[in-house]
Structures are given as structure tokens and as C-alpha cells.
Design a protein around this motif. Structure first.
Motif, PDB file in Angstrom:
ATOM      1  N   GLU A 111       0.846  -1.194   0.000  1.00  0.00           N
ATOM      2  CA  GLU A 111       0.000   0.000   0.000  1.00  0.00           C
ATOM      3  C   GLU A 111       0.881   1.242   0.000  1.00  0.00           C
ATOM      4  OE1 GLU A 111      -3.466   2.362   2.506  1.00  0.00           O
ATOM      5  OE2 GLU A 111      -2.712   0.417   3.238  1.00  0.00           O
ATOM      6  N   TYR A 129      -4.002  -2.987  -1.631  1.00  0.00           N
ATOM      7  CA  TYR A 129      -2.770  -3.044  -2.408  1.00  0.00           C
ATOM      8  C   TYR A 129      -2.920  -2.146  -3.633  1.00  0.00           C
ATOM      9  CZ  TYR A 129      -1.445  -7.134   0.374  1.00  0.00           C
ATOM     10  OH  TYR A 129      -1.108  -7.975   1.405  1.00  0.00           O
ATOM     11  N   ASN A 130      -2.114  -1.098  -3.690  1.00  0.00           N
ATOM     12  CA  ASN A 130      -2.256  -0.163  -4.799  1.00  0.00           C
ATOM     13  C   ASN A 130      -0.953   0.069  -5.571  1.00  0.00           C
ATOM     14  OD1 ASN A 130      -0.765   1.501  -3.057  1.00  0.00           O
ATOM     15  ND2 ASN A 130      -2.631   2.477  -2.242  1.00  0.00           N
TER      16      ASN A 130
END
Length: 701
Positions: A111, A129-130
């Protein structure tokens, strides 16, 4: 009861698909994951990916990882609690002998709190989750473990003084090499699998196959592991439950058959060549029209020589290469391009087999004893890398001064089915052990002295006749017979000492008659005909499995011990399963013994399980350190002099990988009490460590 498997599996997390707000295409992701170490290629074993975490990442511990092999399977990977002195975070991943070779994809997800420009992440992309980073690792399961040796968990080290009779190594009479010649037309050579031959070893020219290396003839027949790896694949078979078949014939697909039963187990490790003047006259397939022999066929066959890597039976052996000749391709531009033409079928010839006809003997002195320090290492599980060598040093206990070298040991798995008190006198067992291997049925005395055979009916178990060595169907084997409802049970007479919570492998070569099943157990109770058996009669290494045959026995537990696995031949023909392996875990410190049980699959069947080359060792897979290592260090004059002044010693133990690079972790054993006048019994695997007593009887077992 759960089934033990060394191989760990993970379900797909699918980090390779989907959208991420940030696709980090940098080489080491300095802003987010800050990758400190990621290997470009790895061999077998345990390896690490090390990250520190960049300022753009919310929490390092929330990072996750997925590694996908070239066939789409997931490689086992796990986070660790280990943090090094640089505050780096470690992921471990494991490459097994059955992991698909090729390029694996690595995905790190986490993240992010800011994007690549330093701007905050939009609300809709937070709390998930990016950010994703991807890379590649080349997987080569049969190469050495090339990762740095990192030990995060202290091995358990125990030390005993052992006093045993001194052994002197001599050459036995007639221990040189012998050559015998076959009859004309008796032998046939068959080679298969041309396209895949040696494919997985094509990039490993500097690494010698461990199976072949251990068999190659040498005058002393002494063991060595220099420049070798476990270059075999464990494969599943529908007939084998909870186990694997390990047939190195998947690499060595060149067999020689004999109509007369010409082969002997002594040929193992020898070589075969064509007899001069009796070269093959039938060679198939013939050359294509555009190829021509370089020189002549006979001139090339004169120099053909192959190593014998397996003796399957008196009628079949396996060699390490096919019969081939150099040929010229008339269509090549150079007109001189030479290639190898391999023959699938070769007949009508005589062959010379050269092998070591005897062996070295160990002569034991009855008047002189030698003191040894016996080291045992448990839980050798490095975070990454493989322990290849262990060096041991000593000095006077609780004193200053320099440590002195005492022993340099190349790590190998100890064999458990040995008689450590009996000098080994078999020809091929010395390649693995200096002691008698009781699971290698090289002569009838081994079966008579170390094994028991029982006949089991629905109402009783009684001692059967002594088994004899068979070689026609399977070389140097015993036939454990079953008929109708009477089963055969085969077990070691004595028990071996095992350490708690360790993984071992029981291996053997087997062939089953039609409609026969072979069960494998590890037992800590005596086999008895008594109707009542106490399950608390011994120091247990193995807990009993649940009784699955209540029609035969009333107790709730299996009287044969811990069920390990089985092989079932439901076909109407004999089946050769080659080398079969079952992994098992001990339940506690204690003693145990292997039990083989031959059953019929229907009441009208009569048949046998043919069993040979029985072995029990700590689990060993290429690239992974054995989970148990043991070696004995002889007392030197210097140690004796030190002990004359002090009854204690300090030891320092260092660990190295195969390149000679030392691990940062070092074991210190301080103020170890050693008394030369006290004889500590050898804890050899075949020692009778406990007497069995069954309540309600007057019998001891």
C-alpha cells in the motif's frame, strides 16, 4: 491423520492480474519496496528476497509477494520474523526437485501513501494493495544452492564421548577389478527418449550427477560428495499412496537385457564395452541417406564404454549412455559437420563387463579402543543457502587462547539401517557407509541376523521361515509373500534411535506381483502373537495409527505402528516401481523400526512384494541441508594432553556453503565435560536401547 509432505504448496493470489494505481517499473523500487537483494537465478533449496521498504510505503509488514513458475504453478514463498542488523525484511522461497525450470515471475504488492510524484494516493485507492512491482528469476532446480548461507535459527548440537574398538583399513584379498565376457547374442541394448535425453542437465556440465558419481569405480570405494547434487526428480504414481518414485532411469533410459540372467549386483558401478572382434551386427535405426559414418562403425564401437548405474535384476541393467557413432551430414554447408547418431536397438554382440570383484575390509582390534567425540546436529534449517561443510575447533575449557582445528566435515545424511559394531564387508555398500548396511541384502547372514519375517492370519501372527535372497525379478531382493487372508510381515529385529520432530525418508526398490499391496509402517512396539499388547511398552519415536482392520484386531490402534504409505498393484502383471521413497516425521525421541506388510487385494491371490536396497536417512533434497547430521571425531594426542590438565573443553563450530563462504552464525559449546576414563555407550542406530515388557506375560521383547 495428516499426510506428511516436504513439498509446500500455495494457492494463486493472482497478483499478476488486475489493475494497480502504481505500476513500479524501476529496477529496485527505491520509493516503495526498496529491494536490497533479489537473485537473478537460483538452484534448488531455500532462497531469500530482501527488502527495506521505501518512504512511499505505508507499512513494510503489509507487503505481500507471489512467485509464479514458468508452467503457471505457484512457488512456495513466506515472510519471516528475521530482521538483520540493517533492519532488512526477508521473504523466503523454496525450489524443489519438481519445481518447473525456466523464468519465474515475481510480484511484490503493498500500500503506497504517495504516488511517484509525491502526491497523496486518491481516496478510492487507499486501504488496499495499490502498488505493484514485478521482476524475473531464472529457476534451475538441479543446480546448486547459490544463495548466501544465512542461519537465523540455532541448530541443536549434542555431544557424546564414544569408545569403540579401533578399526584398521586393509585391502581384501582379490579386491582388484575383474572382467567377464558375455555369451554371443545373449545381450540386447535398448535406448529410448532421444529427444529429452539429458535435457535438464544440458547447462550443468560442471556438476556431476550424484547417483553416477557414487557408483563410478575407484580403488578405495570411499564416499565423497565433492561437486555433486541430488539430480533426480520425485514423481507421483497412481499406485503409490503418500510416496514418490525416484527412478534415475528417467535420465538413464538405456537398458541392457540378458536372456540367460547374466547380471549380478556386483556389476553396479562397473563398466561395459564391446568384446574385440564381436561387435554388434544389428544396429537400428539405420542412417538416413544423407548421412555417412565418420571412419567406420567398428572403429568407433571399439572405443564404446558405458558405466553401469543400476542392476535391476539378473536379466536387466541400466547404463549411462546409448550406443552412438559420429556421422557426417552431406547436406550441411561445411560438408564436414559431425553429429551423433544414436542407436535404439543393438544386438548380436559380446560384451566385456569390468567391475570391482571384492572390497576393502575393516579389521577390528579386540585389544585397542579408540575414543571419539560424536557430534549430532538437529534442525539445520538455514534461512537461505545450504550447509555444505561444518568445521569444528576446540581449546581448553573456560580458558583464554586460540581455538585449534579438530575436524572438517562435508555434510551428508547418515544412514540409519546400519550395524555400527560390525565392519562392512560388502562390495558396494562401502560407497555409502563404513559400516554394514543391513538394508542391502548382499548375503543371507544380513537377513538372518537383522530381519524377522512373520506370517499374519486373521487370528494370529507367528514367526515365518527365513527369507532367501532373490535376483531373477529384482536384484538382491527378498520376497515377502501373501496368500489369501495370510499376509507377510517383514521388519528389522532390532530398533533404531530417532530424534523427535525430525523428517526422515524410508527408501527401497520394489517390484510387486499382480494384485498385491505393500504397506509401510514405522513401529515402536514389538510384533507379538499376544492378544493383548501394551502401547506403553517402549520409548516411542512413533505413535500408532488408527486401526483400520477391526475385523482382524480389536484394539483401536494399529499394532504395526505409524502408517507411512502403501503401494497397490491392481494390475494382472508384475509391476517394477524402481526406487520408492516415503517421508515420515517422528513423534518423539525414542526407538523404532520399519515394518513392511504384504497384503492380497482379493482372497484368491497368491503373490509377493520383492524388496531390496532398504534405507532410512534424514530427508535430503537438492539444495536443502539435511535436517540431521552426525559425525565422530577421533581423539588426537593434543586433545588427550589438554584433558590431562582439564576435564572440560570449549568448542567452536563454523558453517560453510559449497564455495567455502562462511556463515556469520557460529556455535559455541563451552565447558563441555569429557572424561577419557568413562565409556559412554555408542548410540549407534542398531543398539538395543530398551527391553520390552508386556504386562500380564513373563516375556521380554
Amino acid at each position: 491423520m495428516g499426510v506428511l509432505s516436504f513439498y509446500k504448496n500455495l494457492e494463486r493470489k493472482k497478483y499478476d492480474v488486475g489493475e494497480y494505481y502504481i505500476e513500479d517499473i524501476s529496477k529496485t523500487s527505491p520509493s516503495y519496496f526498496d529491494i536490497q537483494e533479489i537473485p537473478s537465478s537460483v538452484g534448488g533449496g531455500r532462497h531469500v528476497i530482501i527488502i527495506k521498504g521505501g518512504l512511499g510505503l505505508r507499512d513494510l509488514k503489509d507487503v505481500d509477494i507471489e512467485i509464479i513458475a514458468s508452467d503457471g504453478s505457484t512457488i512456495f514463498v513466506d515472510s519471516t520474523d528475521y530482521v538483520d542488523r540493517f533492519d532488512n525484511y526477508y521473504f523466503t522461497f523454496e525450489i524443489y526437485d519438481r519445481t518447473e525450470p525456466g523464468v519465474a515471475e515475481v510480484y511484490l504488492v503493498g500500500e503506497a501513501v504517495v504516488d511517484e510524484k509525491g502526491e497523496p494516493i486518491p481516496e478510492e485507492w487507499r486501504d488496499e494493495y495499490n502498488v505493484r512491482w514485478s521482476g524475473e528469476i531464472i529457476i534451475q532446480p538441479f543446480e546448486r544452492n547459490n544463495s548466501n548461507l544465512t542461519i537465523s535459527k540455532a541448530p541443536q548440537v549434542s555431544l557424546f564421548q564414544v569408545v569403540t574398538p579401533e578399526r584398521a583399513l586393509i585391502e581384501a584379498e582379490g579386491s582388484g577389478f575383474q572382467t567377464i565376457t558375455s555369451s554371443l547374442g545373449d545381450l540386447r541394448i535398448n535406448s529410448t527418449n532421444f529427444s529429452g535425453y539429458d535435457r535438464e542437465f544440458s547447462n550443468s556440465t560442471s556438476v556431476v550427477d550424484s547417483t553416477l558419481f557414487g557408483l563410478l569405480k575407484n580403488t578405495k570405494q570411499k564416499p565423497t560428495t565433492v561437486n555433486t547434487i541430488h539430480s533426480y526428480i520425485r514423481t507421483k504414481s497412481t499406485d503409490i499412496r503418500h510416496g514418490y518414485t525416484r527412478q534415475f532411469m528417467s535420465r538413464y533410459n538405456n537398458t541392457i537385457t540378458s536372456d540367460s540372467g547374466f547380471f549380478r549386483k556386483d556389476f553396479l558401478g562397473g563398466s561395459i564395452s564391446f568384446t574385440s572382434g564381436a561387435f554388434p551386427t544389428k544396429l537400428e535405426p539405420t542412417l538416413p541417406s544423407n548421412y555417412s559414418i565418420s571412419g567406420s562403425t567398428f572403429s568407433q564401437l571399439e572405443f564404446f564404454e558405458a558405466n553401469i548405474v543400476d542392476v535391476v535384476s539378473a536379466n536387466q541393467i541400466v547404463i549411462d549412455k546409448p550406443v552412438a557413432v559420429s556421422v557426417l551430414n552431406a547436406n550441411s554447408k561445411s560438408k564436414l559437420q559431425s553429429v551423433q547418431h544414436r542407436y535404439k536397438n543393438v544386438e548380436n554382440f559380446q560384451a566385456d563387463i569390468t567391475f570391482k570383484s571384492g572390497s576393502v575390509n575393516f579389521v577390528t582390534s579386540s585389544t585397542v579402543s579408540q575414543s571419539y567425540l560424536e557430534f549430532t546436529f538437529q534442525d539445520l534449517q538455514p534461512l537461505s543457502g545450504e550447509i555444505y561443510r561444518i568445521k569444528t575447533y576446540y581449546k581448553k575449557g573456560v580458558s583464554t587462547g586460540e581455538y585449534q582445528s579438530i575436524y572438517d566435515h562435508v555434510v551428508v545424511s547418515p544412514e540409519y539401517l546400519v550395524d555400527a559394531t560390525y565392519p562392512n564387508q560388502t562390495s558396494y555398500a562401502t560407497k555409502k557407509s563404513d559400516y554394514r548396511l543391513i538394508g542391502h541384502f548382499t548375503d543371507s547372514s544380513i537377513i538372518e541376523n537383522y530381519w524377522s519375517y512373520y506370517a499374519e492370519t486373521p487370528s494370529s501372527i507367528y514367526i515365518g521361515n527365513t527369507l532367501v535372497i532373490q535376483s531373477q525379478s529384482l536384484a538382491d531382493s527378498v520376497k515377502v509373500r501373501a496368500q489369501g487372508s495370510t499376509f507377510g510381515v517383514f521388519s528389522t529385529t532390532n530398533y533404531q534411535a530417532y530424534a523427535a520432530n525430525q523428517i526422515y525418508t524410508i527408501a527401497f526398490t520394489t517390484l510387486l506381483d499382480p494384485q498385491i499391496e505393500l504397506e509401510v509402517y514405522m513401529n515402536s512396539n514389538p510384533l507379538s502373537t499376544n492378544t493383548y499388547i501394551s502401547i506403553d511398552a517402549s520409548i516411542k519415536a512413533f505413535a500408532n495409527s488408527v486401526n483400520s482392520e477391526r475385523s482382524r484386531y480389536q484394539e483401536n490402534f494399529s499394532r504395526f505402528g505409524k502408517y507411512i504409505g502403501s503401494i497397490s498393484n491392481k494390475k494382472n502383471t508384475q509391476q517394477h516401481y524402481g526406487h520408492v521413497e516415503f517421508d515420515f516425521e517422528t513423534d518423539d525421541d525414542g526407538i523404532g523400526a520399519p515394518v513392511f506388510r504384504t497384503k492380497t487385494l482379493n482372497q484368491y491371490t497368491t503373490g509377493s512384494a520383492h524388496i531390496s536396497l532398504v534405507s532410512i536417512t534424514p530427508l535430503a533434497i537438492n539444495g536443502f541441508s539435511p535436517n540431521l547430521v552426525q559425525f565422530a571425531v577421533p581423539f588426537s594426542n593434543e586433545i588427550t594432553q589438554v584433558l590431562a590438565l582439564s576435564q572440560s573443553l570449549d568448542f567452536k563450530i563454523e558453517y560453510f556453503d559449497y564455495t567455502g563462504k562462511q556463515s556469520e552464525y557460529v556455535t559455541f559449546l563451552e565447558d563441555v565435560q569429557v572424561n577419557l576414563k568413562t565409556e559412554i555407550p555408542n548410540n549407534g542406530c542398531q543398539a538395543e536401547l530398551s527391553n520390552f515388557f508386556i504386562p500380564g506375560t513373563a516375556e521380554n521383547y
